[in-house]
Write a protein that holds these residues in place. Structure first.
Motif, PDB file in Angstrom:
ATOM      1  N   GLN A 296       7.321  26.899  75.816  1.00  0.00           N
ATOM      2  CA  GLN A 296       6.448  27.289  74.698  1.00  0.00           C
ATOM      3  C   GLN A 296       6.996  26.765  73.364  1.00  0.00           C
ATOM      4  O   GLN A 296       6.260  26.198  72.561  1.00  0.00           O
ATOM      5  N   GLN A 297       8.297  26.925  73.153  1.00  0.00           N
ATOM      6  CA  GLN A 297       8.887  26.518  71.885  1.00  0.00           C
ATOM      7  C   GLN A 297       8.883  25.005  71.709  1.00  0.00           C
ATOM      8  O   GLN A 297       8.615  24.496  70.628  1.00  0.00           O
ATOM      9  N   VAL A 298       9.208  24.296  72.807  1.00  0.00           N
ATOM     10  CA  VAL A 298       9.249  22.828  72.704  1.00  0.00           C
ATOM     11  C   VAL A 298       7.844  22.298  72.419  1.00  0.00           C
ATOM     12  O   VAL A 298       7.643  21.479  71.527  1.00  0.00           O
ATOM     13  N   LYS A 299       6.835  22.860  73.133  1.00  0.00           N
ATOM     14  CA  LYS A 299       5.453  22.402  72.913  1.00  0.00           C
ATOM     15  C   LYS A 299       5.018  22.702  71.488  1.00  0.00           C
ATOM     16  O   LYS A 299       4.345  21.893  70.849  1.00  0.00           O
ATOM     17  N   GLN A 300       5.396  23.883  71.002  1.00  0.00           N
ATOM     18  CA  GLN A 300       5.007  24.289  69.648  1.00  0.00           C
ATOM     19  C   GLN A 300       5.587  23.334  68.604  1.00  0.00           C
ATOM     20  O   GLN A 300       4.883  22.920  67.698  1.00  0.00           O
ATOM     21  N   THR A 301       6.876  22.966  68.769  1.00  0.00           N
ATOM     22  CA  THR A 301       7.461  22.055  67.768  1.00  0.00           C
ATOM     23  C   THR A 301       6.876  20.664  67.918  1.00  0.00           C
ATOM     24  O   THR A 301       6.688  19.956  66.947  1.00  0.00           O
ATOM     25  N   GLU A 302       6.552  20.282  69.180  1.00  0.00           N
ATOM     26  CA  GLU A 302       5.947  18.956  69.373  1.00  0.00           C
ATOM     27  C   GLU A 302       4.606  18.894  68.657  1.00  0.00           C
ATOM     28  O   GLU A 302       4.328  17.938  67.937  1.00  0.00           O
ATOM     29  N   SER A 303       3.775  19.965  68.837  1.00  0.00           N
ATOM     30  CA  SER A 303       2.440  19.879  68.235  1.00  0.00           C
ATOM     31  C   SER A 303       2.540  19.989  66.709  1.00  0.00           C
ATOM     32  O   SER A 303       1.758  19.378  65.996  1.00  0.00           O
ATOM     33  N   ALA A 304       3.538  20.757  66.208  1.00  0.00           N
ATOM     34  CA  ALA A 304       3.679  20.864  64.749  1.00  0.00           C
ATOM     35  C   ALA A 304       4.071  19.521  64.139  1.00  0.00           C
ATOM     36  O   ALA A 304       3.676  19.198  63.027  1.00  0.00           O
ATOM     37  N   ASN A 305       4.844  18.724  64.939  1.00  0.00           N
ATOM     38  CA  ASN A 305       5.308  17.433  64.413  1.00  0.00           C
ATOM     39  C   ASN A 305       4.394  16.264  64.771  1.00  0.00           C
ATOM     40  O   ASN A 305       4.647  15.136  64.363  1.00  0.00           O
ATOM     41  N   ALA A 306       3.354  16.575  65.576  1.00  0.00           N
ATOM     42  CA  ALA A 306       2.479  15.483  66.027  1.00  0.00           C
ATOM     43  C   ALA A 306       1.775  14.862  64.834  1.00  0.00           C
ATOM     44  O   ALA A 306       1.417  15.562  63.881  1.00  0.00           O
ATOM     45  N   PRO A 307       1.588  13.530  64.852  1.00  0.00           N
ATOM     46  CA  PRO A 307       0.888  12.919  63.724  1.00  0.00           C
ATOM     47  C   PRO A 307      -0.533  13.461  63.613  1.00  0.00           C
ATOM     48  O   PRO A 307      -1.196  13.666  64.621  1.00  0.00           O
ATOM     49  N   GLN A 308      -0.925  13.781  62.400  1.00  0.00           N
ATOM     50  CA  GLN A 308      -2.268  14.313  62.194  1.00  0.00           C
ATOM     51  C   GLN A 308      -3.278  13.185  62.370  1.00  0.00           C
ATOM     52  O   GLN A 308      -3.018  12.046  61.955  1.00  0.00           O
ATOM     53  N   PRO A 309      -4.452  13.492  63.005  1.00  0.00           N
ATOM     54  CA  PRO A 309      -5.461  12.444  63.144  1.00  0.00           C
ATOM     55  C   PRO A 309      -5.934  11.981  61.761  1.00  0.00           C
ATOM     56  O   PRO A 309      -6.017  12.775  60.833  1.00  0.00           O
ATOM     57  N   ILE A 310      -6.166  10.692  61.678  1.00  0.00           N
ATOM     58  CA  ILE A 310      -6.653  10.162  60.399  1.00  0.00           C
ATOM     59  C   ILE A 310      -8.083  10.647  60.211  1.00  0.00           C
ATOM     60  O   ILE A 310      -8.921  10.490  61.105  1.00  0.00           O
ATOM     61  N   PRO A 311      -8.339  11.309  59.074  1.00  0.00           N
ATOM     62  CA  PRO A 311      -9.705  11.829  58.891  1.00  0.00           C
ATOM     63  C   PRO A 311     -10.727  10.692  58.920  1.00  0.00           C
ATOM     64  O   PRO A 311     -10.462   9.600  58.403  1.00  0.00           O
TER      65      PRO A 311
END
Ligand code: ATP
Length: 318
Positions: A296-311
């Protein structure tokens, strides 16, 4: 009292931040689990704690003093993941040599080698060359070489890899014994079930950063989700179950995993069964495993650091 205090430690490989501003304490006598996915920075961190690498920034205090590898290395035993015995050297000769490198006199080293070879019942390996031993046998020799000088801090990187269940158990019991005698132990592994069994404190790192740090019992409490398992003497019928005001997560044989919702308590759940005259055989809280917390923690940090989609560029009317 802390044996180790680590403050804002950083290590970069060129521009890559392998250890990125990590701080933590390790209480004297504790068994401290260092966890993290591949490439998280664990080995880099351990190499700084053992004086193999100098940190780029930050400081390490060993027993309250600024860590000085030349002075403190004799109090540390490090078993790295990539085992480092000299293949062509005889087992006995090598363990004596390594013990003397850590500051024991020849007499002390001989006594210790005799004691540990007796304890592990491996006297017959004494005159064999290391490359005549199996991988697991070499690992036992390496474990002995790591603890011969009675280090105050013992660092074990994946100590059970390649060991059969009997030898794993042997090493595990030695870890507990050393801990009871006051040795502080850092244990790095990917095997979560061993962490729960062995460690009293864990730190989780991911991508060079500390994600979580705490006592194993506190972490399990902090991540619990209000789940309970209730075992019943008879299987309730659907009409009885239709009146229940709690969530059923899973149905087992004469048992349910239930989840407390915001306005229910454990006693409310038990009252349902009592009112319906359904015998309760057991009722226990389900705490998350360290594996679940880790994922859970690893996935959470991965998604927090994932590049945001370009609007998407708004379409303009031509
Ligand atoms: P594993 O569980 O796979 O052993 P780890 O948590 O021990 O991984 P490290 O070996 O500390 O991770 O590596 C941390 C990061 O630093 C990784 O991204 C790795 O690619 C990088 N790295 C490690 N050693 C070097 C090096 N000598 N030069 C450049 N980059 C390195």
């Amino acid at each position: 009292m802390n044996l180790l205090e680590v403050r804002h430690l950083k290590k970069y490989y060129e521009t890559h931040k392998a250890v990125d501003d990590i701080s933590f304490n390790i209480a004297a006598g504790s068994i401290f689990g260092l966890l993290g996915p591949n490439g998280a920075g664990k080995t880099t961190l351990l190499r700084m704690l053992t004086g193999i690498f100098y940190p780029d920034e930050g400081e390490i205090l060993f027993n309250g003093q600024r860590f000085n590898p030349q002075h403190h290395i004799q109090h540390i035993g490090y078993m790295p993941e990539e085992r480092g015995l000299y293949k062509k050297m005889k087992v006995g000769e090598q363990t004596l040599y390594l013990a003397q490198l850590k500051g024991l006199s020849k007499k002390e080293a001989t006594e210790k080698v005799k004691y540990w070879f007796g304890k592990f019942d491996i006297h017959s390996w004494y005159h064999k060359r290391v490359d005549e031993l199996s991988k697991g046998m070499q690992q036992k020799v390496q474990f002995i070489s790591t603890i011969l000088h009675q280090p105050r801090l013992l660092i074990l990187d994946e100590p059970f890899t390649g060991l059969d269940p009997i030898n794993s158990e042997l090493i595990k019991q030695e870890i507990f014994e050393l801990s009871q005698q006051g040795t502080t132990i850092i244990f790095s592994t990917h095997r979560m079930e061993q962490v729960e069994e062995i460690c009293d404190h864990i730190m989780l790192v991911n991508k060079g950063k500390k994600v979580l740090d705490g006592a194993v019992t506190d972490i399990k409490q902090n991540f619990k989700q209000g789940l309970f398992k209730v075992g019943l003497g008879v299987m309730p019928n659907p009409a009885q179950m239709a009146t229940w005001h709690f969530d059923i997560i899973q149905t087992h044989d004469k048992a349910f995993t239930v989840k407390l919702n915001e306005d229910s308590s454990t006693n409310d759940i038990l009252l349902h069964f009592i009112r319906q005259d359904i015998p309760v055989i057991y009722f226990e809280e389900i705490l998350p495993s360290i594996t679940e917390v880790f994922i859970q923690q690893v996935k959470q940090t991965e998604s927090a650091n994932a590049p945001q989609p370009i609007p998407a560029t708004p379409e303009t009317d031509l």
